[in-house]
Design an enzyme around this catalytic site. Structure first.
Site, PDB file in Angstrom:
ATOM      1  N   ASN A  62       9.286  31.089  45.780  1.00 26.62           N
ATOM      2  CA  ASN A  62      10.672  31.476  45.988  1.00 26.62           C
ATOM      3  C   ASN A  62      11.619  30.328  45.630  1.00 26.62           C
ATOM      4  O   ASN A  62      11.202  29.192  45.417  1.00 26.62           O
ATOM      5  CB  ASN A  62      10.896  31.885  47.446  1.00 26.62           C
ATOM      6  CG  ASN A  62      10.079  33.102  47.830  1.00 26.62           C
ATOM      7  OD1 ASN A  62      10.042  34.076  47.099  1.00 26.62           O
ATOM      8  ND2 ASN A  62       9.431  33.039  48.986  1.00 26.62           N
ATOM      9  N   CYS A  71       5.018  39.937  44.360  1.00 22.35           N
ATOM     10  CA  CYS A  71       6.352  40.293  43.875  1.00 22.35           C
ATOM     11  C   CYS A  71       6.200  41.460  42.910  1.00 22.35           C
ATOM     12  O   CYS A  71       5.609  41.316  41.837  1.00 22.35           O
ATOM     13  CB  CYS A  71       7.008  39.104  43.189  1.00 22.35           C
ATOM     14  SG  CYS A  71       8.598  39.490  42.417  1.00 22.35           S
ATOM     15  N   GLY A  72       6.718  42.606  43.301  1.00 27.07           N
ATOM     16  CA  GLY A  72       6.550  43.814  42.496  1.00 27.07           C
ATOM     17  C   GLY A  72       7.267  43.746  41.165  1.00 27.07           C
ATOM     18  O   GLY A  72       6.725  44.165  40.124  1.00 27.07           O
ATOM     19  N   ASN A  73       8.489  43.237  41.151  1.00 24.43           N
ATOM     20  CA  ASN A  73       9.204  43.097  39.885  1.00 24.43           C
ATOM     21  C   ASN A  73       8.582  41.992  39.039  1.00 24.43           C
ATOM     22  O   ASN A  73       8.492  42.097  37.815  1.00 24.43           O
ATOM     23  CB  ASN A  73      10.685  42.788  40.143  1.00 24.43           C
ATOM     24  CG  ASN A  73      11.408  43.967  40.763  1.00 24.43           C
ATOM     25  OD1 ASN A  73      11.335  45.077  40.265  1.00 24.43           O
ATOM     26  ND2 ASN A  73      12.104  43.724  41.861  1.00 24.43           N
ATOM     27  N   HIS A 169       8.041  43.308  55.514  1.00 21.17           N
ATOM     28  CA  HIS A 169       9.299  43.981  55.210  1.00 21.17           C
ATOM     29  C   HIS A 169       9.860  44.640  56.460  1.00 21.17           C
ATOM     30  O   HIS A 169       9.138  45.310  57.203  1.00 21.17           O
ATOM     31  CB  HIS A 169       9.102  45.046  54.130  1.00 21.17           C
ATOM     32  CG  HIS A 169       8.690  44.485  52.813  1.00 21.17           C
ATOM     33  ND1 HIS A 169       9.594  44.051  51.873  1.00 21.17           N
ATOM     34  CD2 HIS A 169       7.458  44.248  52.296  1.00 21.17           C
ATOM     35  CE1 HIS A 169       8.937  43.575  50.828  1.00 21.17           C
ATOM     36  NE2 HIS A 169       7.644  43.680  51.060  1.00 21.17           N
ATOM     37  N   ASN A 200      11.192  39.978  54.676  1.00 21.40           N
ATOM     38  CA  ASN A 200      12.178  40.524  53.761  1.00 21.40           C
ATOM     39  C   ASN A 200      12.970  41.588  54.515  1.00 21.40           C
ATOM     40  O   ASN A 200      12.411  42.289  55.379  1.00 21.40           O
ATOM     41  CB  ASN A 200      11.488  41.148  52.549  1.00 21.40           C
ATOM     42  CG  ASN A 200      10.696  40.117  51.753  1.00 21.40           C
ATOM     43  OD1 ASN A 200      11.254  39.304  51.045  1.00 21.40           O
ATOM     44  ND2 ASN A 200       9.378  40.152  51.896  1.00 21.40           N
ATOM     45  N   GLU A 218      15.954  38.825  50.342  1.00 17.33           N
ATOM     46  CA  GLU A 218      14.567  38.459  50.090  1.00 17.33           C
ATOM     47  C   GLU A 218      14.221  37.152  50.788  1.00 17.33           C
ATOM     48  O   GLU A 218      14.956  36.166  50.688  1.00 17.33           O
ATOM     49  CB  GLU A 218      14.329  38.336  48.579  1.00 17.33           C
ATOM     50  CG  GLU A 218      12.862  38.228  48.210  1.00 17.33           C
ATOM     51  CD  GLU A 218      12.615  38.464  46.732  1.00 17.33           C
ATOM     52  OE1 GLU A 218      11.633  37.907  46.219  1.00 17.33           O
ATOM     53  OE2 GLU A 218      13.392  39.214  46.100  1.00 17.33           O
ATOM     54  N   ARG A 219      13.107  37.181  51.484  1.00 14.90           N
ATOM     55  CA  ARG A 219      12.626  36.004  52.201  1.00 14.90           C
ATOM     56  C   ARG A 219      12.501  34.811  51.240  1.00 14.90           C
ATOM     57  O   ARG A 219      11.800  34.875  50.239  1.00 14.90           O
ATOM     58  CB  ARG A 219      11.253  36.319  52.818  1.00 14.90           C
ATOM     59  CG  ARG A 219      10.584  35.188  53.564  1.00 14.90           C
ATOM     60  CD  ARG A 219       9.202  35.559  54.047  1.00 14.90           C
ATOM     61  NE  ARG A 219       8.312  35.944  52.954  1.00 14.90           N
ATOM     62  CZ  ARG A 219       6.987  36.062  53.075  1.00 14.90           C
ATOM     63  NH1 ARG A 219       6.403  35.852  54.240  1.00 14.90           N
ATOM     64  NH2 ARG A 219       6.245  36.416  52.043  1.00 14.90           N
ATOM     65  N   CYS A 227      13.888  44.382  44.473  1.00 17.20           N
ATOM     66  CA  CYS A 227      12.673  43.938  45.147  1.00 17.20           C
ATOM     67  C   CYS A 227      11.655  45.065  45.060  1.00 17.20           C
ATOM     68  O   CYS A 227      11.836  46.119  45.685  1.00 17.20           O
ATOM     69  CB  CYS A 227      12.957  43.573  46.603  1.00 17.20           C
ATOM     70  SG  CYS A 227      11.502  43.008  47.512  1.00 17.20           S
ATOM     71  N   GLY A 228      10.601  44.850  44.265  1.00 19.00           N
ATOM     72  CA  GLY A 228       9.607  45.901  44.048  1.00 19.00           C
ATOM     73  C   GLY A 228       8.753  46.184  45.262  1.00 19.00           C
ATOM     74  O   GLY A 228       8.515  47.345  45.619  1.00 19.00           O
ATOM     75  N   THR A 229       8.270  45.130  45.939  1.00 16.66           N
ATOM     76  CA  THR A 229       7.509  45.360  47.164  1.00 16.66           C
ATOM     77  C   THR A 229       8.419  45.985  48.215  1.00 16.66           C
ATOM     78  O   THR A 229       7.984  46.801  49.029  1.00 16.66           O
ATOM     79  CB  THR A 229       6.900  44.050  47.701  1.00 16.66           C
ATOM     80  OG1 THR A 229       7.941  43.076  47.876  1.00 16.66           O
ATOM     81  CG2 THR A 229       5.849  43.513  46.756  1.00 16.66           C
ATOM     82  N   GLY A 230       9.715  45.596  48.183  1.00 17.83           N
ATOM     83  CA  GLY A 230      10.672  46.158  49.137  1.00 17.83           C
ATOM     84  C   GLY A 230      10.904  47.642  48.926  1.00 17.83           C
ATOM     85  O   GLY A 230      10.950  48.421  49.885  1.00 17.83           O
TER      86      GLY A 230
END
Length: 286
Positions: A62, A71-73, A169, A200, A218-219, A227-230
């Site tokens: 980060n 990180c999804g993105n 999340h 997050n 984002e954390r 945020c993809g995971t978000g």
């Protein structure tokens, strides 16, 4: 050191090909390159490395130098880089992350990756998996799942639904997502005492059972465009709280993501990846 700047719907990172480059202090480098005034400018640093278990391995740092699990993105951009730069010319790609190996499907046209579908794996729904401390009172054991649970934040009380997508999340459904003072509330919730590994934070407006709008703190990076995971966590939170279907279109400030919590219990995220520019960084500047 050569680098490539990429983004997934505005969630931007500096990528380093560690098949060719060596990064000795990624935490310090992440803080330096992420600075939007004195560095390259990004939400963080992603290293693309060899793997003994998958086609490649990724590490995410980060903007504050802390290492993230996933990180999804970012992983979509890793797939685009790996394919287009000849590291692995595969339309089904495996990527090793801090939270396991992810399988990705690449959509390729004229030798370029236009979008990527990521198997984000099964969500963690138990309090211990997030992790989140309980707030049971009077000797009462807190529920194993965190669904619309009251959380005191300064002078506000929010109903939070929490999910792990390999990283923590906290999802808060609201009537007006645009009016939320995210820069004020985000860091307080991120570092709330009930989240031992921080979290997050996502504020979400539900338009229908198939469509939502969200904003993310984002954390370790602050407010981000995506945020993809978000978005994956928001889909899961919507289902378990009875607000959405298992297929949703998530509108984020940087663009849209298609999310499906499939019958096999895995979450699938589909979205674009974009290469912005390449350059060189003077390591001696750290």
């Amino acid at each position: 050191m050569k680098f490539t700047k990429m983004h997934g719907i505005g969630n931007d990172y500096v990528y380093v090909n560690c098949f060719e480059e060596t990064v000795e202090n990624p935490s310090a480098l992440a803080k330096a390159v992420s600075d939007r005034h004195f560095g390259i400018g990004s939400d963080g640093l992603i290293l693309i490395l060899p793997s003994r278990e998958a086609d490649v391995r990724m590490r995410i740092f980060n903007a504050d130098g802390s290492e993230a699990e996933m990180c999804g993105n970012g992983i979509r951009c890793v797939a685009k880089y790996v394919y287009e730069h000849g590291i692995a010319k595969k339309e089904i790609l495996s990527v090793e992350t801090q939270c396991g190996i992810k399988t990705l499907q690449l959509y390729v046209a004229d030798g370029k990756v236009s979008k990527v579908k990521v198997n984000m794996d099964k969500p963690g729904l138990l309090r211990s998996e997030i992790p989140m401390l309980g707030n049971g009172r009077g000797g009462v054991t807190p529920p194993l799942r965190v669904i619309d649970e009251a959380l005191q934040v300064n002078d506000n009380t929010f109903n939070v639904t929490c999910v792990s997508m390999g990283n923590p999340h906290c999802v808060i459904f609201v009537d007006d997502v645009d009016s939320i003072p995210l820069s004020d509330l985000g860091p307080v919730i991120e570092k709330h005492k009930v989240f031992p590994e921080r979290t997050n934070v996502h504020f979400v407006k539900v338009f229908s059972s198939k469509e939502v709008k969200m904003r993310t703190w984002e954390r370790g990076s602050g407010e981000t465009l995506a945020c993809g995971t978000g978005a994956s966590a928001v889909c899961v939170a919507g289902v378990i709280s009875g607000r959405t279907d298992r297929n949703i279109l998530a509108h984020l400030p940087g663009g849209d993501l298609e999310i499906e919590w499939a019958e096999d219990e895995n979450v699938y995220m589909t979205g674009p990846a974009t290469e912005v520019f390449t350059g060189e960084w003077q390591i001696s500047s750290l």
